[in-house]
Design a protein around this motif. Structure first.
Motif, short mmCIF file in Angstrom:
data_model
loop_
_atom_site.label_atom_id
_atom_site.label_comp_id
_atom_site.label_asym_id
_atom_site.label_seq_id
_atom_site.Cartn_x
_atom_site.Cartn_y
_atom_site.Cartn_z
N ASP A 119 -26.40 -30.33 47.33
CA ASP A 119 -26.14 -31.69 47.78
C ASP A 119 -25.07 -31.61 48.87
OD1 ASP A 119 -23.58 -31.61 46.50
OD2 ASP A 119 -24.47 -32.34 44.63
N GLU A 120 -24.60 -32.75 49.33
CA GLU A 120 -23.62 -32.79 50.43
C GLU A 120 -22.33 -32.06 50.07
OE1 GLU A 120 -23.94 -33.86 53.49
OE2 GLU A 120 -25.77 -35.03 53.37
N GLU A 121 -21.97 -32.04 48.78
CA GLU A 121 -20.68 -31.47 48.38
C GLU A 121 -20.74 -30.03 47.90
OE1 GLU A 121 -21.41 -34.75 46.88
OE2 GLU A 121 -20.46 -35.57 48.66
N SER A 122 -21.89 -29.58 47.37
CA SER A 122 -21.90 -28.27 46.74
C SER A 122 -23.29 -27.64 46.70
CB SER A 122 -21.37 -28.38 45.30
OG SER A 122 -22.28 -29.16 44.53
N ILE A 123 -23.30 -26.35 46.33
CA ILE A 123 -24.54 -25.63 46.05
C ILE A 123 -24.40 -24.96 44.69
CG2 ILE A 123 -25.18 -25.22 48.45
CD1 ILE A 123 -24.06 -22.36 48.15
N THR A 124 -25.53 -24.77 44.02
CA THR A 124 -25.54 -24.06 42.74
C THR A 124 -26.41 -22.83 42.89
OG1 THR A 124 -25.29 -26.16 41.58
CG2 THR A 124 -25.95 -24.27 40.25
N LEU A 125 -25.88 -21.70 42.42
CA LEU A 125 -26.55 -20.41 42.58
C LEU A 125 -26.79 -19.76 41.23
CD1 LEU A 125 -24.31 -18.96 45.44
CD2 LEU A 125 -26.51 -20.14 45.70
N SER A 126 -27.92 -19.07 41.14
CA SER A 126 -28.24 -18.28 39.96
C SER A 126 -28.40 -16.83 40.41
CB SER A 126 -29.55 -18.80 39.34
OG SER A 126 -29.90 -18.01 38.23
N TYR A 127 -27.62 -15.93 39.80
CA TYR A 127 -27.66 -14.52 40.21
C TYR A 127 -27.13 -13.62 39.10
CZ TYR A 127 -22.67 -15.24 41.14
OH TYR A 127 -21.33 -15.53 41.00
N THR A 128 -27.41 -12.33 39.23
CA THR A 128 -26.86 -11.35 38.30
C THR A 128 -25.96 -10.41 39.08
OG1 THR A 128 -28.79 -9.92 38.59
CG2 THR A 128 -28.82 -11.39 36.70
N ALA A 129 -24.89 -9.96 38.41
CA ALA A 129 -23.95 -9.04 39.05
C ALA A 129 -23.49 -8.01 38.03
CB ALA A 129 -22.75 -9.82 39.59
N LYS A 130 -23.31 -6.77 38.48
CA LYS A 130 -22.78 -5.72 37.60
C LYS A 130 -21.28 -5.94 37.44
CE LYS A 130 -25.79 -1.80 37.64
NZ LYS A 130 -25.90 -0.36 37.73
N GLU A 131 -20.88 -6.07 36.17
CA GLU A 131 -19.47 -6.34 35.89
C GLU A 131 -19.04 -5.54 34.66
OE1 GLU A 131 -19.14 -10.55 35.33
OE2 GLU A 131 -19.67 -10.99 37.40
N ALA A 132 -17.74 -5.32 34.59
CA ALA A 132 -17.17 -4.65 33.42
C ALA A 132 -17.21 -5.64 32.25
CB ALA A 132 -15.74 -4.22 33.71
N VAL A 133 -17.74 -5.18 31.12
CA VAL A 133 -17.82 -6.01 29.92
C VAL A 133 -16.90 -5.40 28.88
CG1 VAL A 133 -19.37 -6.87 28.12
CG2 VAL A 133 -20.20 -6.65 30.47
N GLU A 134 -16.11 -6.25 28.24
CA GLU A 134 -15.15 -5.79 27.23
C GLU A 134 -15.87 -5.02 26.12
OE1 GLU A 134 -11.83 -7.71 24.31
OE2 GLU A 134 -12.26 -8.76 26.17
N GLY A 135 -15.33 -3.85 25.79
CA GLY A 135 -15.91 -3.02 24.74
C GLY A 135 -17.02 -2.09 25.23
N LYS A 136 -17.37 -2.12 26.49
CA LYS A 136 -18.43 -1.27 27.04
C LYS A 136 -17.82 -0.34 28.10
CE LYS A 136 -21.87 -3.65 25.14
NZ LYS A 136 -23.05 -3.22 24.47
#
Length: 195
Positions: free
Chosen positions: A152-169
């Motif tokens: 919309d005029e104020e914002s965008i919404t995105l759907s994506y995956t990213a490799k990140e550090a996960v606690e305990g892994k």
């Protein structure tokens, strides 16, 4: 020597008369204080007002109009659905020429589609791209390749995956994101091209 000087003066006079009456430029123009013709720059608002209805009538919308100081005009259009056809660009160009006299305004015109490598400029481009992959450059330098899920005029919404550090892994894992970014957080959004 006297004859050559008189001939030079006569040639200089003829060239001065030709320049004043709008003839071709003389190689001796600097001797006569020749002032080059100053074009008046065409007005972007007037151009938009004149051609907008014709663009809409062809099932397109206006993305941008730029005018250089030399009146090099670029009109960027996009199709409401599907792709821009060459016929659309030709028709808009011809219509433009009925609105603005090329001889009077002294302009150069290019009518083109937005293209896949250019960032979005108007909301309609964002809305048309909902559901497709985009390349987003955030302020601060972060780049995200994601599916645009809303805009919309104020914002965008995105759907994506990213490799990140996960606690305990030990290894980074893919984490799904559904993030909303305000337009002032975003530098640019453009279609993502996959080869």
């Amino acid at each position: 020597l006297g004859f050559k000087f008189a001939l030079l003066l006569f040639y200089s006079y003829i060239c001065s008369v030709r320049m004043i009456s709008g003839g071709s430029k003389s190689p001796l123009k600097s001797f006569h204080g020749y002032i080059p013709y100053q074009k008046s720059q065409m007005n972007v608002s007037e151009i938009k007002d004149a051609i907008s209805n014709e663009i809409v009538a062809r099932g397109c919308y206006l993305v941008d109009v730029t005018v250089s100081k030399d009146n090099e005009i670029e009109v960027i259009i996009e199709s409401e659905e599907g792709r821009i056809e060459l016929d659309d660009c030709v028709a808009i160009s011809r219509y433009f020429e009925t609105c603005f006299d090329r001889e009077k305004e002294d302009y150069e015109l290019t009518v083109t589609s937005a293209g896949l490598d250019l960032p979005f400029k108007v909301l309609k481009q964002y809305l048309k791209a909902v559901g497709s992959k985009v390349e987003v450059q955030l302020k601060g330098g972060k780049k995200i390749i994601a599916t645009l899920t809303a805009a919309d005029e104020e914002s965008i919404t995105l759907s994506y995956t990213a490799k990140e550090a996960v606690e305990g892994k030990k290894k980074k894992e893919l984490v799904e994101h559904h993030d909303r970014f305000t337009m002032d957080q975003v530098n640019s959004v453009r279609p993502h091209i996959e080869f």
